[in-house]
Design a protein around this motif. Structure first.
Motif, short mmCIF file in Angstrom:
data_model
loop_
_atom_site.label_atom_id
_atom_site.label_comp_id
_atom_site.label_asym_id
_atom_site.label_seq_id
_atom_site.Cartn_x
_atom_site.Cartn_y
_atom_site.Cartn_z
N ILE A 59 -2.61 -2.27 16.48
CA ILE A 59 -3.74 -1.55 16.87
C ILE A 59 -4.76 -2.79 16.91
CG2 ILE A 59 -5.72 -0.51 15.77
CD1 ILE A 59 -3.68 0.90 13.93
N GLU A 113 7.43 5.27 0.95
CA GLU A 113 7.22 6.39 2.09
C GLU A 113 6.56 5.90 3.32
OE1 GLU A 113 3.99 7.14 2.71
OE2 GLU A 113 2.90 5.63 1.35
N PHE A 114 6.69 6.54 4.28
CA PHE A 114 6.28 6.24 5.61
C PHE A 114 5.54 7.39 6.07
CE2 PHE A 114 10.08 3.88 4.92
CZ PHE A 114 9.62 2.42 5.11
N LEU A 115 4.78 8.04 5.10
CA LEU A 115 4.01 9.32 5.60
C LEU A 115 2.68 8.98 6.35
CD1 LEU A 115 4.98 11.18 2.09
CD2 LEU A 115 6.17 11.17 4.26
N LYS A 155 8.40 -2.04 3.45
CA LYS A 155 7.02 -1.31 3.70
C LYS A 155 5.84 -1.76 4.22
CE LYS A 155 3.89 1.72 3.07
NZ LYS A 155 3.48 3.13 2.84
N GLU A 176 -0.87 10.39 6.70
CA GLU A 176 -1.64 11.50 6.22
C GLU A 176 -2.19 12.42 7.46
OE1 GLU A 176 -5.27 10.14 4.13
OE2 GLU A 176 -4.36 8.91 3.10
N GLY A 218 -8.60 2.26 9.66
CA GLY A 218 -8.83 2.48 8.00
C GLY A 218 -7.98 3.14 7.25
N CYS A 224 -4.39 2.56 3.35
CA CYS A 224 -3.11 1.99 3.50
C CYS A 224 -3.07 0.46 4.37
CB CYS A 224 -1.94 2.67 4.08
SG CYS A 224 -1.67 4.29 3.19
N PHE A 266 0.51 3.60 18.81
CA PHE A 266 -0.41 2.57 18.13
C PHE A 266 -0.87 1.58 18.99
CE2 PHE A 266 -0.63 3.42 13.66
CZ PHE A 266 0.25 4.54 13.38
N PHE A 270 -11.05 8.93 8.43
CA PHE A 270 -10.68 7.66 8.94
C PHE A 270 -9.77 7.79 10.15
CE2 PHE A 270 -6.15 6.74 7.93
CZ PHE A 270 -6.02 7.90 6.81
N LYS A 271 -9.22 9.32 10.37
CA LYS A 271 -8.38 9.73 11.36
C LYS A 271 -8.35 11.37 11.48
CE LYS A 271 -4.06 9.77 9.26
NZ LYS A 271 -2.46 9.55 9.50
N ASN A 316 3.91 -1.40 7.90
CA ASN A 316 2.59 -1.24 7.93
C ASN A 316 1.89 -2.54 8.61
OD1 ASN A 316 2.45 1.14 7.14
ND2 ASN A 316 1.37 0.75 5.20
N HIS A 355 -3.70 2.65 20.62
CA HIS A 355 -5.08 3.49 20.99
C HIS A 355 -6.23 2.57 20.56
CE1 HIS A 355 -2.44 6.56 22.41
NE2 HIS A 355 -1.97 6.68 21.37
N ARG A 366 -13.61 6.26 20.25
CA ARG A 366 -12.07 6.95 20.25
C ARG A 366 -11.50 7.05 21.63
NH1 ARG A 366 -9.30 5.70 15.08
NH2 ARG A 366 -11.00 6.15 13.71
C1 UGA Z 1 0.13 4.61 7.65
C2 UGA Z 1 1.36 4.55 8.31
O1 UGA Z 1 1.41 5.08 9.59
C3 UGA Z 1 2.43 5.32 7.44
O2 UGA Z 1 3.89 5.31 8.07
C4 UGA Z 1 2.27 4.82 6.05
O3 UGA Z 1 3.36 5.73 5.08
C5 UGA Z 1 0.92 5.04 5.43
O4 UGA Z 1 0.08 4.09 6.13
C6 UGA Z 1 1.14 4.46 3.88
O5 UGA Z 1 1.31 3.24 3.76
O6 UGA Z 1 0.89 5.42 3.05
P1 UGA Z 1 -1.93 6.58 7.42
O7 UGA Z 1 -2.91 5.44 7.12
O8 UGA Z 1 -1.77 8.00 6.90
O9 UGA Z 1 -0.37 6.09 7.62
O10 UGA Z 1 -2.43 6.62 9.17
P2 UGA Z 1 -1.98 6.20 10.60
O11 UGA Z 1 -1.99 7.47 11.33
O12 UGA Z 1 -0.85 5.19 10.59
O13 UGA Z 1 -3.52 5.61 11.08
C7 UGA Z 1 -3.99 4.32 10.41
C8 UGA Z 1 -5.25 4.09 11.05
O14 UGA Z 1 -4.97 3.39 12.30
C9 UGA Z 1 -6.31 5.12 11.33
O15 UGA Z 1 -7.66 4.64 10.99
C10 UGA Z 1 -6.17 5.14 12.85
O16 UGA Z 1 -7.39 5.64 13.46
C11 UGA Z 1 -5.77 4.00 13.36
N1 UGA Z 1 -4.98 3.83 14.65
C12 UGA Z 1 -3.76 4.31 14.65
C13 UGA Z 1 -5.96 3.43 15.96
O17 UGA Z 1 -6.79 3.15 15.69
N2 UGA Z 1 -5.01 3.18 16.98
C14 UGA Z 1 -3.70 3.63 16.84
O18 UGA Z 1 -3.10 3.39 18.08
C15 UGA Z 1 -3.26 4.16 15.85
#
Ligand code: UGA
Length: 436
Positions: free
Chosen positions: A218, A151-153, A207, A155, A260, A263, A252, A322-323, A211, A254, A412
């Motif tokens: 990041i 999955e690439f979902l 997968k 949260e 965090g 994943c 990505f 975490f987000k 990730n 930012h 942030r």
């Molecule tokens: C991530 C992947 O984006 C999904 O594709 C994957 O399916 C999922 O892991 C998983 O393996 O199940 P997720 O952990 O829900 O999803 O969150 P993201 O939106 O990817 O953010 C991850 C972390 O990176 C957060 O802590 C967010 O604040 C941080 N982040 C993200 C940054 O610090 N800067 C950015 O530019 C983007």
């Protein structure tokens, strides 16, 4: 078609609810009776935008049910998804015990041909392990296919990501399994979502590689932000100009307190560990994890420098998840920073739109508040740690009037530094022309 989803965590529950929305009959299984009871009563066990509506629709229309009875669910299903946890072991390796346990049970209850699919993020080679365990536990000679369908979902946007994915990856060694998986996903095939059909091992690695690459972006921009702070540049402009290059892309990039969640931290470590088993030293991914660990401490340093002597000071923390758009605080940099501040003797006031209940369990000494202004009351420093939308346009005058000192650490980068400074606040961001 009838399918079973084993494991009703973030991935399993979203997957089940979305397939039911497609018209598939779905049985979600979990061994946690209290979880299943809640879901049977229509109470969502996680916070995910849009999920509650899909759960109640699926239940009402009779396509979505919840049970602790794995045997029954397996026996009436053609496709069985394994969506249980693969938490990290001490070594960083993924702990596959839940996957192994479920595979053994599936084997025991097999009553005809099935496709057994791993949705859980698992190291390359796990499909072969699942196949072996099922065969070992199956008393009769039933045929089955094993597939990997990562999955690439994200949260917080999981329903949207499920309904409009960038791609569907199906790893399966035999044509019958592939055909059934394609049929299951046909609503997406029909809207031209690209399908990548590959071997089980390749799908498993796709997968982790995806990730790890996102985590690399990041950590990369976090390092550049650190350099911007030293040189006196604005990382916002650097990232924007970089992102306009189509080969790089704007996503990505930012900077913040580090990635965090459940994943990236675990998957990057598991990938390094997997590679080491094959005598491959993944230098880049290793560095990505190190930079991420350092980033949390660099952010803590910023907070400490703004605060001066910590004992007796009050810090207001906005955002603990975490987000945004999730109540998930697993590996949240905000939790790490709050813990360190509490240990330093700082009085912490905190709020978050979704994750306070979980955070309360960790921090009995923190004052939890309902909104930004209440949180800021009497604070010497306001720290933004999750970029929730409701924090993006606060009334700065009102904040200033309730705080003991007008000081903001925007970890942030959600505010324009000039605007904050003009409003009379001491300010620090991440890589935004500051000389710390
Ligand atoms: C991530 C992947 O984006 C999904 O594709 C994957 O399916 C999922 O892991 C998983 O393996 O199940 P997720 O952990 O829900 O999803 O969150 P993201 O939106 O990817 O953010 C991850 C972390 O990176 C957060 O802590 C967010 O604040 C941080 N982040 C993200 C940054 O610090 N800067 C950015 O530019 C983007």
């Amino acid at each position: 078609m009838h399918i079973a989803i084993i494991g009703t965590g973030y991935v399993g529950l979203v997957t089940g609810a979305c397939f039911a929305e497609f018209g598939v009959n779905v049985t979600c299984v979990d061994k946690d009776e209290s979880k299943i009871k809640k879901l049977q009563e229509g109470i969502p066990t996680i916070y995910e935008p849009g999920l509650e509506v899909l759960l109640s629709k699926g239940r009402r229309e009779g396509r979505l049910s919840f049970t602790t009875n794995l045997k029954e669910a397996v026996q009436k299903s053609l496709v069985i998804f394994i969506a249980v946890g693969t938490p990290p072991r001490e070594t960083g390796a993924a702990d596959l015990s839940q996957v192994e346990e479920v595979a053994a049970e599936i084997g025991k209850y097999l009553n005809g041909y099935k496709v057994v699919v791993t949705k859980s993020t698992v190291p390359a080679g796990t499909g072969a392990l699942v196949k072996r365990i099922i065969s070992e536990n199956c008393s009769e000679e039933f045929r089955f296919s094993v597939a990997s369908n990562p999955e690439f979902l994200r949260e917080g946007a999981a329903i949207e990501d499920f309904m409009h994915p960038d791609r569907i990856v199906i790893g399966c060694g035999d044509p019958e399994g592939v055909a059934i998986m394609k049929d299951l996903y046909s609503p997406l095939y029909l809207i031209d979502i690209p399908f990548v059909i590959t071997s089980v091992e390749t799908a498993e690695l796709i997968k982790y590689a995806s990730n790890a690459f996102l985590a690399t972006k990041i950590s990369f921009i976090n390092e550049i932000a650190m350099l911007c702070d030293r040189v006196g540049c604005d990382v916002y402009d650097v990232a924007r100009a970089m992102g306009l290059d189509k080969r790089i892309g704007p996503e990505f990039l930012h900077p913040g307190p580090g990635y965090g969640g459940s994943c990236f931290p675990k998957d990057t470590r598991a990938l390094v560990h997997l590679a080491a088993n094959y005598e491959c030293d993944l230098k880049i991914v290793k560095a990505v994890t190190e930079v991420n660990d350092r980033q949390r401490d660099l952010m803590l340093e910023k907070v400490k420098q703004m605060l001066g002597e910590p004992v007796g000071k009050t810090v207001a923390v906005l955002g603990l998840a975490f987000k945004p758009n999730t109540d998930d605080i697993r590996e949240s940099p905000a939790i790490y920073i709050v813990r360190k501040l509490v240990d330093l003797g700082v009085k912490v006031r905190a709020s978050d739109p979704a994750s306070i209940d979980e955070a309360k369990k960790l921090f009995p000494e923190v004052d939890f508040c309902t909104d930004a202004y209440e949180t800021a009351q009497g604070a010497d420093l306001l720290v933004f740690l999750t970029e929730w939308n409701q924090y993006r346009k606060l009334d700065l005058e009102k904040l200033k009037s309730v705080m003991a000192q007008p000081a903001i650490a925007d970890l942030r980068n959600i505010y324009d530094p000039n605007l904050i400074r003009k409003s009379g606040f001491k300010y620090v961001g991440v890589g935004r022309t500051c000389s710390f």
